[in-house]
Scaffold this motif. Structure first.
Motif, short mmCIF file in Angstrom:
data_model
loop_
_atom_site.label_atom_id
_atom_site.label_comp_id
_atom_site.label_asym_id
_atom_site.label_seq_id
_atom_site.Cartn_x
_atom_site.Cartn_y
_atom_site.Cartn_z
N HIS A 147 42.37 34.41 38.21
CA HIS A 147 41.54 35.40 37.62
C HIS A 147 42.04 35.80 36.02
O HIS A 147 43.06 35.55 35.60
N LEU A 148 41.19 36.78 35.37
CA LEU A 148 41.57 37.26 34.14
C LEU A 148 40.99 38.54 34.09
O LEU A 148 40.16 38.87 34.95
N ILE A 149 41.66 39.48 33.34
CA ILE A 149 41.17 40.62 33.20
C ILE A 149 40.70 41.02 31.81
O ILE A 149 41.12 40.55 30.73
N VAL A 150 39.57 41.69 31.86
CA VAL A 150 38.69 41.80 30.54
C VAL A 150 38.50 43.36 30.43
O VAL A 150 38.21 43.91 31.20
N LEU A 151 39.01 43.64 29.32
CA LEU A 151 38.96 45.12 28.78
C LEU A 151 37.81 45.22 27.89
O LEU A 151 37.81 44.68 26.63
N SER A 182 50.67 43.78 33.97
CA SER A 182 51.09 43.16 35.00
C SER A 182 50.16 42.66 36.05
O SER A 182 50.39 42.06 36.96
N LEU A 183 48.91 42.84 35.81
CA LEU A 183 47.60 42.44 36.50
C LEU A 183 47.46 41.15 36.30
O LEU A 183 46.61 40.49 36.98
N GLY A 184 47.74 40.28 35.18
CA GLY A 184 47.29 39.31 34.79
C GLY A 184 47.17 39.00 33.58
O GLY A 184 47.35 39.96 32.51
N ARG A 185 46.54 37.73 33.20
CA ARG A 185 46.22 37.87 31.61
C ARG A 185 45.10 38.52 31.29
O ARG A 185 43.93 38.84 32.02
N VAL A 186 45.36 39.32 30.33
CA VAL A 186 44.42 40.44 29.76
C VAL A 186 43.73 39.89 28.34
O VAL A 186 44.34 39.65 27.47
N ILE A 187 42.31 40.04 28.26
CA ILE A 187 41.71 40.00 27.08
C ILE A 187 40.81 41.22 26.69
O ILE A 187 40.08 41.54 27.57
N LEU A 236 28.79 40.81 47.88
CA LEU A 236 30.14 39.78 47.91
C LEU A 236 29.90 38.46 48.20
O LEU A 236 30.89 37.87 47.60
N ARG A 237 28.97 38.21 49.23
CA ARG A 237 28.99 36.57 49.60
C ARG A 237 28.69 35.66 48.26
O ARG A 237 28.97 34.45 48.39
N HIS A 238 28.25 36.19 47.14
CA HIS A 238 27.82 35.47 45.93
C HIS A 238 29.18 34.98 45.34
O HIS A 238 28.77 34.35 44.13
N ILE A 239 30.24 35.52 45.38
CA ILE A 239 31.45 34.90 44.78
C ILE A 239 32.16 34.31 45.79
O ILE A 239 33.50 33.76 45.30
N GLU A 240 31.81 33.87 46.72
CA GLU A 240 32.70 33.11 47.89
C GLU A 240 33.18 31.53 47.24
O GLU A 240 34.02 31.27 47.62
N ARG A 241 31.96 31.15 46.36
CA ARG A 241 32.14 29.77 46.35
C ARG A 241 32.71 29.64 44.74
O ARG A 241 32.98 28.58 44.13
N VAL A 242 33.08 30.79 44.04
CA VAL A 242 33.52 30.45 42.60
C VAL A 242 34.77 30.11 42.58
O VAL A 242 35.63 30.23 43.22
N LYS A 243 35.06 29.38 41.21
CA LYS A 243 36.33 28.71 41.08
C LYS A 243 37.16 29.88 40.49
O LYS A 243 38.59 29.92 40.45
N GLY A 244 36.76 30.93 39.84
CA GLY A 244 37.81 31.91 39.41
C GLY A 244 37.10 33.25 39.09
O GLY A 244 35.75 33.21 39.28
N ILE A 245 37.55 34.35 38.91
CA ILE A 245 36.77 35.80 38.83
C ILE A 245 37.20 36.47 37.65
O ILE A 245 38.64 36.34 37.12
N LEU A 246 36.39 36.77 36.98
CA LEU A 246 36.44 37.80 35.66
C LEU A 246 36.71 39.24 36.20
O LEU A 246 35.45 39.67 36.60
N TYR A 247 37.60 40.20 36.11
CA TYR A 247 37.54 41.51 36.28
C TYR A 247 37.43 42.17 35.12
O TYR A 247 38.06 42.19 34.21
#
Length: 349
Positions: free
Chosen positions: A277-281, A302-307, A234-245
């Protein structure tokens, strides 16, 4: 099993200063020549530098103690001893250097042009020539060299990625990384395929600009408390600008999975939830009914922008990259556009 080493403890000792010389000139017809002992050399320092070719701290598993060269002793005729050679230790970019005893952060390698002198070599001793005086013409002593500095260090690596890809095991994160970058992570159909973070570089607009993605091993419930593999990475995402779920589109309850992932990130570092963040299905290719995809998108909107994508079949990947550009790198794109306009105006003049 391949292991990603992102934290090690080492000991570093700078070189001991060389001893000063107790020496006297040898002159014909002079029973005791004057003192001419030179100073000892300074001990070598230990310097830490980043190495862009390194991605793990595994080289420090087999050797944990490091010592720089001692300074050389002084000699007669007031010749100073040579300085001990500095010892250079290399670490991956993104490594943080902590004092293991106090917990203090000493240095953070967030740029590739820095270096850090972590311990300083001991001062060389003065030769006996320094101690001559009107009342003490033949000093028969000199100084020993001083000890070099010692530190007990913890090296902790945090990847310098622009975007972190997170999701449950087998959501297809590694496949997605392999399709939109030149990374080649190991991919297989079992839980915890990714046993180490994988980095890949996305090249955009004809390689006018680039950004880095990190595929973080599958997070499971309780990861922030040490369950599964999540805590280690988890420490490896502490510096990121954004997250892809990234989710398997066929998952039973994507909304609950999303809540769980966010809960684990919040437990580890609440600030992570403030990142865009973005939601990727993923894996929408497993059915042919487009209306089902549309219903699924509505159910998670409702979770955010979904692609919706299929990484394996390379469906909608360009759309995903375009949305990532505008979501995570709008400022960089504006600066790029401004520079292009400025160059165009200059060329027209």
């Amino acid at each position: 099993m391949e292991k990603f080493i992102d934290e090690v403890v080492i000991e570093v000792t700078a070189g001991h200063g060389g001893a000063g010389s107790m020496h006297f000139r040898r002159e014909k017809y002079v029973e005791f020549g004057g003192p001419d002992g030179g100073d000892g050399g300074i001990g070598g320092n230990i310097i830490i530098r980043p190495n862009l070719s390194m991605v793990t701290l595994d080289r420090y598993l087999t050797k944990r103690r490091f010592r720089a060269q001692d300074g050389f002793p002084g000699e007669g005729n007031e010749r100073s001893g040579k300085k001990g050679e500095d010892l250079i230790l290399f670490v991956p970019l993104g490594t943080q250097i902590y004092d293991e005893e106090s917990g203090e952060l000493l240095y953070d390698f967030i740029k590739d042009d820095g270096e850090f002198q972590v311990v300083k070599g001991g001062r060389g001793g003065k030769g006996n020539t320094h101690f001559k005086s009107s009342t003490h013409q033949t000093p028969k002593f000199s100084q020993p060299g001083e000890d070099g500095e010692y530190k007990h260090l913890r090296l902790s690596l945090k990847l310098l990625a622009d975007v972190g890809i997170v999701g449950l095991p087998n959501a297809g994160k590694s496949t997605l990384l392999s399709k939109i970058t030149e990374a080649h992570p190991k991919i297989a159909g079992y839980a915890f395929t990714t046993l180490s973070p994988n980095l890949g570089v996305v090249k955009r607009k004809g390689d006018i600009y680039r950004y880095t993605l990190a595929d973080i091993p599958g997070i499971v419930e309780g990861a922030s408390k040490g369950i599964g593999l999540g805590l280690s990475f988890l420490r490896h995402i502490e510096r990121v600008k954004g997250i892809l779920y990234v989710f398997d589109a066929a998952a039973l309850d994507i909304q609950e999975d999303f809540k769980m992932l966010q809960a684990e990130l919040r437990s580890y570092n609440p600030e992570l939830l403030n990142r865009p963040h973005l939601i990727v299905l993923n894996k929408i290719d497993i059915w042919e009914d487009q209306s089902f995809t549309e219903e699924l998108l509505k159910s998670v909107s409702s979770l955010g922008r979904v692609i919706p994508i299929s990484a394996q079949e390379e469906i909608n990947l360009e759309e995903l990259l375009s949305v990532m550009d505008s979501t995570f790198f709008q400022k960089e794109l504006e600066e790029l556009h401004f520079n292009e306009e400025e160059q165009r105006e200059n060329s027209d003049e």
